[in-house]
Scaffold this motif. Sequence first.
Motif, short mmCIF file in Angstrom:
data_model
loop_
_atom_site.label_atom_id
_atom_site.label_comp_id
_atom_site.label_asym_id
_atom_site.label_seq_id
_atom_site.Cartn_x
_atom_site.Cartn_y
_atom_site.Cartn_z
N GLY A 1 83.50 6.85 -73.76
CA GLY A 1 84.51 7.86 -74.03
C GLY A 1 85.87 7.63 -73.40
O GLY A 1 86.75 8.49 -73.51
N TYR A 2 86.11 6.47 -72.79
CA TYR A 2 87.41 6.19 -72.19
C TYR A 2 88.38 5.58 -73.19
O TYR A 2 89.59 5.54 -72.96
N LEU A 3 87.86 5.08 -74.30
CA LEU A 3 88.67 4.63 -75.42
C LEU A 3 88.12 5.27 -76.68
O LEU A 3 86.94 5.63 -76.75
N THR A 4 88.97 5.40 -77.69
CA THR A 4 88.52 5.92 -78.97
C THR A 4 89.24 5.16 -80.08
O THR A 4 90.10 4.32 -79.83
N ILE A 5 88.88 5.46 -81.31
CA ILE A 5 89.47 4.75 -82.45
C ILE A 5 90.84 5.32 -82.78
O ILE A 5 91.00 6.52 -83.01
N LYS A 6 91.82 4.46 -82.80
CA LYS A 6 93.18 4.84 -83.19
C LYS A 6 93.41 4.56 -84.66
O LYS A 6 94.06 5.33 -85.36
N GLU A 7 92.86 3.44 -85.13
CA GLU A 7 93.07 3.05 -86.52
C GLU A 7 91.94 2.13 -86.98
O GLU A 7 91.43 1.33 -86.20
N GLU A 8 91.55 2.28 -88.24
CA GLU A 8 90.54 1.41 -88.85
C GLU A 8 91.24 0.44 -89.79
O GLU A 8 92.07 0.84 -90.61
N LEU A 9 90.92 -0.86 -89.66
CA LEU A 9 91.54 -1.89 -90.47
C LEU A 9 90.48 -2.61 -91.31
O LEU A 9 89.37 -2.84 -90.83
N GLU A 10 90.84 -2.97 -92.52
CA GLU A 10 89.93 -3.76 -93.36
C GLU A 10 90.66 -5.02 -93.77
O GLU A 10 91.73 -4.97 -94.40
N ARG A 11 90.09 -6.16 -93.41
CA ARG A 11 90.70 -7.45 -93.72
C ARG A 11 89.69 -8.33 -94.43
O ARG A 11 88.73 -8.81 -93.83
N ARG A 12 89.90 -8.50 -95.73
CA ARG A 12 89.00 -9.32 -96.54
C ARG A 12 87.53 -8.94 -96.30
O ARG A 12 86.69 -9.76 -95.93
N ASN A 13 87.28 -7.65 -96.47
CA ASN A 13 85.93 -7.09 -96.37
C ASN A 13 85.38 -7.09 -94.94
O ASN A 13 84.19 -6.84 -94.74
N ARG A 14 86.22 -7.34 -93.96
CA ARG A 14 85.80 -7.27 -92.57
C ARG A 14 86.51 -6.11 -91.88
O ARG A 14 87.72 -5.96 -92.00
N ILE A 15 85.74 -5.28 -91.20
CA ILE A 15 86.29 -4.10 -90.55
C ILE A 15 86.67 -4.41 -89.10
O ILE A 15 85.91 -5.03 -88.36
N GLU A 16 87.86 -4.00 -88.72
CA GLU A 16 88.30 -4.06 -87.33
C GLU A 16 88.87 -2.71 -86.94
O GLU A 16 89.22 -1.89 -87.80
N TYR A 17 88.95 -2.47 -85.64
CA TYR A 17 89.48 -1.20 -85.15
C TYR A 17 90.56 -1.44 -84.10
O TYR A 17 90.50 -2.40 -83.34
N ILE A 18 91.53 -0.54 -84.09
CA ILE A 18 92.48 -0.46 -82.99
C ILE A 18 92.02 0.69 -82.09
O ILE A 18 91.87 1.82 -82.55
N LEU A 19 91.78 0.38 -80.82
CA LEU A 19 91.32 1.39 -79.87
C LEU A 19 92.47 1.81 -78.97
O LEU A 19 93.41 1.05 -78.72
N THR A 20 92.37 3.02 -78.44
CA THR A 20 93.35 3.52 -77.48
C THR A 20 92.71 4.61 -76.64
O THR A 20 91.56 5.01 -76.89
N TYR A 21 93.42 5.10 -75.65
CA TYR A 21 92.92 6.24 -74.88
C TYR A 21 92.89 7.47 -75.78
O TYR A 21 93.82 7.69 -76.56
N PRO A 22 91.85 8.29 -75.69
CA PRO A 22 91.78 9.46 -76.58
C PRO A 22 92.84 10.52 -76.30
O PRO A 22 93.31 11.18 -77.23
N ASN A 23 93.21 10.69 -75.04
CA ASN A 23 94.14 11.78 -74.72
C ASN A 23 94.78 11.55 -73.35
O ASN A 23 94.48 10.56 -72.66
N PHE A 24 95.64 12.47 -72.98
CA PHE A 24 96.39 12.34 -71.73
C PHE A 24 95.46 12.41 -70.51
O PHE A 24 95.64 11.66 -69.55
N GLU A 25 94.48 13.30 -70.55
CA GLU A 25 93.55 13.41 -69.42
C GLU A 25 92.89 12.07 -69.12
O GLU A 25 92.85 11.61 -67.97
N THR A 26 92.35 11.45 -70.14
CA THR A 26 91.62 10.20 -69.95
C THR A 26 92.55 9.08 -69.50
O THR A 26 92.22 8.31 -68.59
N LYS A 27 93.70 8.98 -70.13
CA LYS A 27 94.65 7.92 -69.79
C LYS A 27 95.12 8.04 -68.35
O LYS A 27 95.12 7.06 -67.59
N MET A 28 95.53 9.24 -67.96
CA MET A 28 96.02 9.43 -66.60
C MET A 28 94.90 9.25 -65.58
O MET A 28 95.06 8.52 -64.59
#
Length: 516
Positions: free
Chosen positions: A333-360
């Motif tokens: 739970g310290y990172l979450t999905i920011k964006e889902e990417l599809e590249r030639r039928n392969r799925i990748e994700y961009i992860l980031t901190y879910p919110n200010f509480e977790t990031k700080m």
Amino acid sequence: MKRENLKQLPIGISTFKQIIDDNYLYIDKTKEAYKLITNNKYSFLSRPRRFGKSLFLDTLKEIFEGNQKLFEGLYIYDKWDWTTTYPVIKISFSGNLRSPEKLQEVMLSILKDNQENLKIECENITSYDNCFRELLKLTYQKYQKKVVILIDEYDKAILDNLDQMKVAKENREVLKSFYGVMKDSDKYIKFVFLTGVSKFSKASIFSGLNNLRDISLLPKYGTICGYTQNDIETSFLPYLEGVDLKKLKKWYNGYNFLSDKVYNPFDILLFIDSDCKFSNYWFNTGTPGFLVKLFEKGSYNLASFENLQVQESMLDAFNIENINLQTVMFQSGYLTIKEELERRNRIEYILTYPNFETKMSFNDYLMDYFVKNPVEKGHVQNGLIDMLEVADLEGLEQVFKSLFASLAYNNFVNNNIEDYEGFYASIIYAYFAGAGFDEIRAEDATNHGRIDLSVFIDDKVYIFEFKVNQLGALEQIKAKNYHEKYRADFNEIYIVGVEFSSDERNLVEYAWERVK
């Protein structure tokens, strides 16, 4: 409505019957429950701790046992066949799981409790897997109904022992044998649902359960746990009088399981119960110490966690033989999905901190590791805030020098700092994030490259470029016109070049200019 006339909040309560009977506030999750039990036989859900998994599992128990009265007014009330009930075996791992012997004791105790609830006596009460196998068969024979199996915190015996890997592996084998019983007893089983934090591969712990359906990232179950923005603006609104909902969203919303983003329930309940004071409620319930150990072993740039690109497979499996930091941070739970990417039928994700509480909180937690003296850490963080609020860039240089002078020597040695520029960037990033700045951006893209770090405060923006054993940090910002990206939106723009020496383990050149 006056606060005293509102329903009580179910803080720390994961028993559905108690919530309904004692008139606690309940956010209806029975639509998701209905979809789950009518479309699956073997299902698994991974969610971070304190996310409502136990309550959802207990809700399923009451549904299968046919307790319709508890569900009056809820989605499932007039949709489920309450005349057909099923015997339920409920398993929730807790207690001392610090050895395979203790784990087996706990398992036998859990099975004993289920025998008493189902009014069944097993002959084999010394072998956990044979006892489980016998319990399934006898339950089916007695009730002439297939059995429902609900398992909460299926992975706790492994996660609790990541600091003693030998025990973690031994416990994994015990669990593998236990869960394998379900494969051999399929003819007695109606429905199986397991919850946990991690997602171990089927081969490592669920041998033979090839039909186990992982619903963790299926959009239709994305809000199966957690509170949605709609819940905040409807059910919780009377509890939030005078609260800035945008600030609440920034602090606690943001968990993305490929559906609407959700809040961690624990945060919202504790926030309201604490007179709507903003604090890091979820984070303070316990940060795994093994995360710091993973940082010690590898060279990680903390700034990269703002936009971390990973392959789909990295989110799917937790391998204790080769623990991946990014996988652990996502699943816990310290990172979450920011964006889902599809590249030639392969799925990748961009992860980031879910919110200010977790990031700080996460970065502040790591600063406790980097800076061994908490008093010095506090002085440095306060100095950072003071300097940037008034744009005292000369004072900021001294704050930076104090920071690096306070770092433990072994941190430099362990990270091979001679050729690792990311270590310095990590320290600065964690320093800013842990100090509680509302907005910082790492690796922010421009037309001419990426800015190492941008820090925003009030109507000012600070652009930082870091170099190790190299010159020209400030000149690079100028040459690539990094500041042009922000010219239209900020009244004051400052560019800062910081150059470090691996020999001196501190900054050796520091230059800045105001460009607007």
